[in-house]
Design a protein around this motif. Structure first.
Motif, PDB file in Angstrom:
ATOM      1  N   THR A  53       0.713  -1.073   0.020  1.00  0.00           N
ATOM      2  CA  THR A  53      -0.065   0.045   0.161  1.00  0.00           C
ATOM      3  C   THR A  53       0.971   0.952   0.074  1.00  0.00           C
ATOM      4  OG1 THR A  53      -1.921   0.959   1.008  1.00  0.00           O
ATOM      5  CG2 THR A  53      -0.190   0.058   2.341  1.00  0.00           C
ATOM      6  N   GLY A  54       0.236   2.289   0.038  1.00  0.00           N
ATOM      7  CA  GLY A  54       1.116   3.576   0.123  1.00  0.00           C
ATOM      8  C   GLY A  54       0.879   4.499   1.312  1.00  0.00           C
ATOM      9  N   ALA A  55       1.363   5.314   1.765  1.00  0.00           N
ATOM     10  CA  ALA A  55       1.392   6.202   2.999  1.00  0.00           C
ATOM     11  C   ALA A  55       0.458   7.090   2.652  1.00  0.00           C
ATOM     12  CB  ALA A  55       2.666   6.683   3.585  1.00  0.00           C
ATOM     13  N   GLY A  56      -0.212   7.568   3.728  1.00  0.00           N
ATOM     14  CA  GLY A  56      -1.314   8.940   3.552  1.00  0.00           C
ATOM     15  C   GLY A  56      -2.494   8.173   2.906  1.00  0.00           C
ATOM     16  N   GLU A  57      -3.455   9.312   2.511  1.00  0.00           N
ATOM     17  CA  GLU A  57      -4.672   9.125   2.161  1.00  0.00           C
ATOM     18  C   GLU A  57      -4.994   9.566   0.549  1.00  0.00           C
ATOM     19  OE1 GLU A  57      -7.394  10.843   4.803  1.00  0.00           O
ATOM     20  OE2 GLU A  57      -7.163   9.539   6.541  1.00  0.00           O
ATOM     21  N   LYS A  58      -4.024  10.182   0.071  1.00  0.00           N
ATOM     22  CA  LYS A  58      -4.066  10.733  -1.292  1.00  0.00           C
ATOM     23  C   LYS A  58      -3.584   9.544  -2.343  1.00  0.00           C
ATOM     24  CE  LYS A  58      -3.885  15.586  -0.327  1.00  0.00           C
ATOM     25  NZ  LYS A  58      -3.103  16.937  -0.631  1.00  0.00           N
ATOM     26  N   SER A  59      -2.663   9.020  -2.143  1.00  0.00           N
ATOM     27  CA  SER A  59      -1.947   8.129  -3.226  1.00  0.00           C
ATOM     28  C   SER A  59      -1.263   6.798  -2.698  1.00  0.00           C
ATOM     29  CB  SER A  59      -0.661   9.041  -3.723  1.00  0.00           C
ATOM     30  OG  SER A  59       0.040   8.247  -4.792  1.00  0.00           O
ATOM     31  N   PHE A  60      -1.528   5.967  -3.605  1.00  0.00           N
ATOM     32  CA  PHE A  60      -0.883   4.555  -3.557  1.00  0.00           C
ATOM     33  C   PHE A  60       0.521   4.814  -4.023  1.00  0.00           C
ATOM     34  CE2 PHE A  60      -0.032   0.487  -5.849  1.00  0.00           C
ATOM     35  CZ  PHE A  60       0.197  -0.394  -4.768  1.00  0.00           C
ATOM     36  N   VAL A  61       0.640   5.023  -5.394  1.00  0.00           N
ATOM     37  CA  VAL A  61       1.908   5.518  -5.962  1.00  0.00           C
ATOM     38  C   VAL A  61       1.533   6.506  -7.292  1.00  0.00           C
ATOM     39  CG1 VAL A  61       3.831   4.850  -7.340  1.00  0.00           C
ATOM     40  CG2 VAL A  61       3.454   3.522  -5.294  1.00  0.00           C
ATOM     41  N   ALA A  62       1.804   7.560  -7.108  1.00  0.00           N
ATOM     42  CA  ALA A  62       1.554   8.455  -8.273  1.00  0.00           C
ATOM     43  C   ALA A  62       2.107   8.250  -9.607  1.00  0.00           C
ATOM     44  CB  ALA A  62       1.386   9.796  -7.821  1.00  0.00           C
ATOM     45  N   PHE A  88       9.380  -5.374  -9.897  1.00  0.00           N
ATOM     46  CA  PHE A  88       7.963  -5.571  -9.901  1.00  0.00           C
ATOM     47  C   PHE A  88       7.920  -7.243 -10.218  1.00  0.00           C
ATOM     48  CE2 PHE A  88       6.142  -1.411 -11.075  1.00  0.00           C
ATOM     49  CZ  PHE A  88       6.835  -0.773  -9.895  1.00  0.00           C
ATOM     50  N   ARG A  89       8.750  -7.810 -10.877  1.00  0.00           N
ATOM     51  CA  ARG A  89       8.765  -9.183 -11.241  1.00  0.00           C
ATOM     52  C   ARG A  89       9.231 -10.119 -10.113  1.00  0.00           C
ATOM     53  NH1 ARG A  89       6.647 -12.612 -14.188  1.00  0.00           N
ATOM     54  NH2 ARG A  89       8.491 -13.993 -14.666  1.00  0.00           N
ATOM     55  N   ASP A  90       9.751  -9.297  -9.136  1.00  0.00           N
ATOM     56  CA  ASP A  90      10.205 -10.084  -7.794  1.00  0.00           C
ATOM     57  C   ASP A  90       8.972 -10.219  -6.877  1.00  0.00           C
ATOM     58  OD1 ASP A  90      13.020 -10.071  -8.459  1.00  0.00           O
ATOM     59  OD2 ASP A  90      13.474  -8.561  -7.081  1.00  0.00           O
ATOM     60  N   ILE A  91       7.733  -9.083  -6.956  1.00  0.00           N
ATOM     61  CA  ILE A  91       6.745  -9.159  -6.540  1.00  0.00           C
ATOM     62  C   ILE A  91       5.881 -10.259  -7.040  1.00  0.00           C
ATOM     63  CG2 ILE A  91       4.539  -7.843  -6.195  1.00  0.00           C
ATOM     64  CD1 ILE A  91       6.465  -5.467  -5.815  1.00  0.00           C
ATOM     65  N   GLU A 112       1.323   0.171 -12.671  1.00  0.00           N
ATOM     66  CA  GLU A 112       2.083  -0.833 -13.004  1.00  0.00           C
ATOM     67  C   GLU A 112       2.854  -1.738 -11.590  1.00  0.00           C
ATOM     68  OE1 GLU A 112       4.675   0.416 -16.975  1.00  0.00           O
ATOM     69  OE2 GLU A 112       4.882   1.544 -15.037  1.00  0.00           O
ATOM     70  N   LEU A 113       2.568  -1.347 -10.589  1.00  0.00           N
ATOM     71  CA  LEU A 113       2.968  -1.908  -9.344  1.00  0.00           C
ATOM     72  C   LEU A 113       1.741  -2.956  -8.972  1.00  0.00           C
ATOM     73  CD1 LEU A 113       4.753  -2.510  -6.798  1.00  0.00           C
ATOM     74  CD2 LEU A 113       4.161  -0.306  -5.842  1.00  0.00           C
ATOM     75  N   ALA A 114       0.586  -2.019  -9.166  1.00  0.00           N
ATOM     76  CA  ALA A 114      -0.463  -2.807  -8.407  1.00  0.00           C
ATOM     77  C   ALA A 114      -0.659  -3.903  -9.301  1.00  0.00           C
ATOM     78  CB  ALA A 114      -1.950  -1.966  -8.716  1.00  0.00           C
ATOM     79  N   MET A 115      -0.495  -3.931 -10.701  1.00  0.00           N
ATOM     80  CA  MET A 115      -0.974  -5.107 -11.612  1.00  0.00           C
ATOM     81  C   MET A 115       0.255  -5.992 -11.436  1.00  0.00           C
ATOM     82  SD  MET A 115      -2.028  -3.470 -15.426  1.00  0.00           S
ATOM     83  CE  MET A 115      -0.484  -2.300 -15.380  1.00  0.00           C
ATOM     84  N   ALA A 116       1.238  -6.009 -10.877  1.00  0.00           N
ATOM     85  CA  ALA A 116       2.515  -6.836 -10.373  1.00  0.00           C
ATOM     86  C   ALA A 116       1.947  -7.654  -9.252  1.00  0.00           C
ATOM     87  CB  ALA A 116       3.672  -6.250 -10.355  1.00  0.00           C
ATOM     88  N   CYS A 117       0.989  -7.262  -8.740  1.00  0.00           N
ATOM     89  CA  CYS A 117       0.328  -7.703  -7.295  1.00  0.00           C
ATOM     90  C   CYS A 117      -0.478  -9.042  -7.722  1.00  0.00           C
ATOM     91  CB  CYS A 117      -0.381  -7.116  -6.318  1.00  0.00           C
ATOM     92  SG  CYS A 117       0.994  -5.768  -5.606  1.00  0.00           S
TER      93      CYS A 117
END
Length: 259
Positions: A53-62, A88-91, A112-117
């Motif tokens: 996840t991302g820190a704060g309430e605005k952004s996962f990863v912008a 991302f492939r490691d994930i 792209e990070l979300a899609m690697a999950c």
């Protein structure tokens, strides 16, 4: 790891991108810390599921760090792209299932990070997109490859070619995310799912992930052969014998040994 936080809650690891002033943008430092966190989780035999996840309430990863990228040479850009894709492939290939808890903007490298999950859960305020063509570049961390594998190819091309963002309800409609939650309910829902996964036999979950991921790049016959190999391999584990004994003896509360 200054830019990534790693917490452990029982058998669940929570990886938080911690760069909120930059909306959790993926600088090289962030990617290096993320790589280290994933390696830690990989080597921890007591972790059975992971949340990103991302820190704060605005952004996962912008997105990626544009200021850092701006003046790269072709060779430097290639190195940066290879490194981001490696992380991302490691994930994506981590034996443990990974849930993305998308708490806001998931743009460019964030999408792209979300899609690697493995599984994507999103807040109702989340926004998705691949805006790279508006910056004069293509997606560089797997966006052209994973998006077209997750949603219909025509929609993937539309999102990438136009660079337009899509809101959470549309992302759910097209299958980019699994479910939506009010922001305050997102992490509890992700944690509940992760703990539910962690109650199952970890080796069986890992084998299932491997069969799915490898099968997607094979013919149906090749995929079935992979599944049979993973299925039969489970019969060499203590957890298979224990799990089936529990079923036959009507034991509901199980405690798998990961062996």
């Amino acid at each position: 790891m200054d830019k990534v936080l790693l917490q452990k809650d029982g058998n669940v690891a929570i990886i938080t991108i911690n760069n909120p002033k930059a909306l959790n943008a993926l600088s090289t430092e962030v990617l290096q810390d993320l790589e280290a966190a994933v390696l830690d989780v990989k080597n921890d035999k007591d972790i059975y599921a992971v949340i990103v996840t991302g820190a704060g309430e605005k952004s996962f990863v912008a997105g990626a760090d544009i200021a850092e990228m701006k003046d790269k040479t072709v060779e430097e850009a290639a190195e940066y792209g290879r490194f981001g894709n490696k992380v991302f492939r490691d994930i994506e290939t981590l034996e443990k299932p990974v849930i993305a808890a998308i708490n806001g903007f998931a743009l460019g490298g964030g999408n792209e990070l979300a899609m690697a999950c493995d599984i994507r859960l999103a807040a109702e305020n989340a926004v998705f997109g691949q805006p790279e063509v508006g910056l004069g570049i293509t997606p560089g961390f797997g966006g052209t490859q994973r998006l077209a594998r997750l949603i219909p190819v025509g929609l993937a091309k539309e999102i990438i070619y136009t660079g337009r963002n899509i809101k959470a309800p549309k992302a759910l409609e097209i299958g980019l995310v699994n479910a939506l939650y009010p922001l305050e309910e997102l992490m509890p829902a992700a944690l509940k799912m992760a703990k539910g996964i962690a109650k199952n036999a970890p080796l069986a979950v890992a084998a299932s992930k491997k069969a799915i991921n490898e099968g997607l790049n094979q013919t149906i016959d090749g995929g079935i052969a992979t599944e049979v190999a993973e299925f039969s391999g489970c019969f060499a584990t203590e957890d298979q014998k224990y799990g089936m004994d529990c079923f036959l003896n009507k034991v509901k509360e199980k405690q798998f040994s990961n062996k």
